[in-house]
Design a protein around this motif. Sequence first.
Motif, PDB file in Angstrom:
ATOM      1  N   ALA A   1       0.825  -1.210   0.000  1.00  0.00           N
ATOM      2  CA  ALA A   1       0.000   0.000   0.000  1.00  0.00           C
ATOM      3  C   ALA A   1       0.857   1.258   0.000  1.00  0.00           C
ATOM      4  N   ILE A   2       1.902   1.288   0.840  1.00  0.00           N
ATOM      5  CA  ILE A   2       2.791   2.450   0.878  1.00  0.00           C
ATOM      6  C   ILE A   2       3.495   2.631  -0.455  1.00  0.00           C
ATOM      7  N   THR A   3       3.914   1.513  -1.048  1.00  0.00           N
ATOM      8  CA  THR A   3       4.571   1.590  -2.360  1.00  0.00           C
ATOM      9  C   THR A   3       3.624   2.166  -3.403  1.00  0.00           C
ATOM     10  N   ALA A   4       2.372   1.718  -3.405  1.00  0.00           N
ATOM     11  CA  ALA A   4       1.397   2.223  -4.373  1.00  0.00           C
ATOM     12  C   ALA A   4       1.188   3.727  -4.217  1.00  0.00           C
ATOM     13  N   ILE A   5       1.113   4.191  -2.969  1.00  0.00           N
ATOM     14  CA  ILE A   5       0.938   5.624  -2.725  1.00  0.00           C
ATOM     15  C   ILE A   5       2.159   6.401  -3.200  1.00  0.00           C
ATOM     16  N   CYS A   6       3.348   5.910  -2.885  1.00  0.00           N
ATOM     17  CA  CYS A   6       4.577   6.597  -3.297  1.00  0.00           C
ATOM     18  C   CYS A   6       4.728   6.629  -4.814  1.00  0.00           C
ATOM     19  N   VAL A   7       4.419   5.519  -5.471  1.00  0.00           N
ATOM     20  CA  VAL A   7       4.514   5.481  -6.932  1.00  0.00           C
ATOM     21  C   VAL A   7       3.524   6.467  -7.552  1.00  0.00           C
ATOM     22  N   ALA A   8       2.303   6.512  -7.017  1.00  0.00           N
ATOM     23  CA  ALA A   8       1.311   7.455  -7.532  1.00  0.00           C
ATOM     24  C   ALA A   8       1.795   8.899  -7.370  1.00  0.00           C
ATOM     25  N   TRP A   9       2.421   9.197  -6.229  1.00  0.00           N
ATOM     26  CA  TRP A   9       2.934  10.552  -5.997  1.00  0.00           C
ATOM     27  C   TRP A   9       4.077  10.882  -6.955  1.00  0.00           C
ATOM     28  N   LEU A  10       4.966   9.914  -7.199  1.00  0.00           N
ATOM     29  CA  LEU A  10       6.075  10.138  -8.126  1.00  0.00           C
ATOM     30  C   LEU A  10       5.572  10.334  -9.554  1.00  0.00           C
ATOM     31  N   VAL A  11       4.548   9.592  -9.941  1.00  0.00           N
ATOM     32  CA  VAL A  11       3.960   9.782 -11.270  1.00  0.00           C
ATOM     33  C   VAL A  11       3.362  11.182 -11.387  1.00  0.00           C
ATOM     34  N   TYR A  12       2.696  11.627 -10.331  1.00  0.00           N
ATOM     35  CA  TYR A  12       2.133  12.987 -10.323  1.00  0.00           C
ATOM     36  C   TYR A  12       3.242  14.033 -10.435  1.00  0.00           C
ATOM     37  N   GLN A  13       4.336  13.833  -9.704  1.00  0.00           N
ATOM     38  CA  GLN A  13       5.448  14.779  -9.756  1.00  0.00           C
ATOM     39  C   GLN A  13       6.077  14.822 -11.148  1.00  0.00           C
ATOM     40  N   ARG A  14       6.150  13.668 -11.805  1.00  0.00           N
ATOM     41  CA  ARG A  14       6.696  13.660 -13.157  1.00  0.00           C
ATOM     42  C   ARG A  14       5.797  14.450 -14.104  1.00  0.00           C
ATOM     43  N   THR A  15       4.482  14.300 -13.949  1.00  0.00           N
ATOM     44  CA  THR A  15       3.548  15.055 -14.778  1.00  0.00           C
ATOM     45  C   THR A  15       3.722  16.552 -14.568  1.00  0.00           C
ATOM     46  N   GLU A  16       3.856  16.962 -13.304  1.00  0.00           N
ATOM     47  CA  GLU A  16       4.073  18.375 -12.998  1.00  0.00           C
ATOM     48  C   GLU A  16       5.389  18.864 -13.587  1.00  0.00           C
ATOM     49  N   LEU A  17       6.428  18.033 -13.511  1.00  0.00           N
ATOM     50  CA  LEU A  17       7.728  18.411 -14.056  1.00  0.00           C
ATOM     51  C   LEU A  17       7.661  18.584 -15.571  1.00  0.00           C
ATOM     52  N   ILE A  18       7.006  17.643 -16.248  1.00  0.00           N
ATOM     53  CA  ILE A  18       6.882  17.740 -17.704  1.00  0.00           C
ATOM     54  C   ILE A  18       6.121  19.007 -18.097  1.00  0.00           C
ATOM     55  N   ASN A  19       5.082  19.337 -17.353  1.00  0.00           N
ATOM     56  CA  ASN A  19       4.327  20.563 -17.647  1.00  0.00           C
ATOM     57  C   ASN A  19       5.208  21.800 -17.485  1.00  0.00           C
ATOM     58  N   GLN A  20       6.021  21.814 -16.439  1.00  0.00           N
ATOM     59  CA  GLN A  20       6.909  22.956 -16.225  1.00  0.00           C
ATOM     60  C   GLN A  20       7.969  23.036 -17.314  1.00  0.00           C
ATOM     61  N   LEU A  21       8.559  21.888 -17.657  1.00  0.00           N
ATOM     62  CA  LEU A  21       9.588  21.881 -18.695  1.00  0.00           C
ATOM     63  C   LEU A  21       9.022  22.322 -20.034  1.00  0.00           C
ATOM     64  N   THR A  22       7.833  21.861 -20.348  1.00  0.00           N
ATOM     65  CA  THR A  22       7.201  22.243 -21.618  1.00  0.00           C
ATOM     66  C   THR A  22       6.962  23.742 -21.672  1.00  0.00           C
ATOM     67  N   ALA A  23       6.556  24.315 -20.540  1.00  0.00           N
ATOM     68  CA  ALA A  23       6.336  25.762 -20.489  1.00  0.00           C
ATOM     69  C   ALA A  23       7.635  26.536 -20.678  1.00  0.00           C
ATOM     70  N   GLN A  24       8.758  25.926 -20.356  1.00  0.00           N
ATOM     71  CA  GLN A  24      10.061  26.576 -20.514  1.00  0.00           C
ATOM     72  C   GLN A  24      10.720  26.238 -21.853  1.00  0.00           C
TER      73      GLN A  24
END
Length: 336
Positions: free
Chosen positions: A47-70
Amino acid sequence: MSNLTKTSATRSNGSTASPMATRGRRLSGLNWLIWRQHRAGFWTLLAITAICVAWLVYQRTELINQLTAQGWPDSTPDKWLNGEHPQQFQFVGWSLGFIPIVLGVFLGAPLLAGDLENGTAKLVASQSVTPIRWLATKLGISALVVIVCTAALSVAFGRWWGPVKYVPTALEWSDGAAFDNTGPVPVALALFTVVGGVAIGMLLRRTLISMVVTFAFAVVVQLVWSYFRLDLGHVLTVTTRKGISHGAFPQIPQNALEIDHWYISGSGQTYGWGTCVAHKLSEKVCIQKFDLVGWKVDYLPMSQMSSMQWFGASILFALTAAVTVFIFIRGRKRIV
């Protein structure tokens, strides 16, 4: 224990279904017993792994959005990241580095020590299941859970860091936060620590003291690994004979890790880069006195990262296999 699988089910029409038809692909017998015994820990880890993986996937999405804007990937790398993301990479990487220690202490150490301490091992020895099969099932299921959890976190963290892995300000590839949390390294470190904890628990036969000793063992493993990490690569050298001025310093590949650098004389002898300062000489006098003609630089290119990780992981896997063999030999001779 030998009667665990003797179950049956009755259909609505009164006929009796076979146990295999009822269970389908569910766990049964010894596998079911081991999973049930440790299900709280296993499900917590998953369960902890699933939560952490979901958070990391979300962070990657946020990072890609920021990089694309730059303007990524066409713009210059110095515009890709703000000050927040490098700090996040460092903090998350540092946090993930504790996973092998936590798994060793709370999963590996009590796995056999608890059964030996509370008498479950004696009950197992009195059943039709052999000690070797019992050990194999316990280690196998635990190792499977560890592999699934650490591999998922490794992939998720690697994908988050991947778009900016060539940006030095994001995270140095040779740093433990990146090197130890991507590729096969986190799986190998976790498995070795957990199996080591199991062996410690088997020898000490007391849960609490086994957890304390395993904690010390896991910390030592981390320290030794961090000390020898860079020795896994093949150091390359570049030399120049264009003087020792700042502009004459040799160029090394982008994102390469500089190991050390020295002055080089006309005869090929090397001097430490602080030689002139140590002798309190001006650059001109120092050049004449030691006949300095250029630089010598040792470095590790980032292209070696993957091969270094697999080489280090193979060593850890071999050590894990050796400890596992010891556990089975010890278990066959004296399990209760």
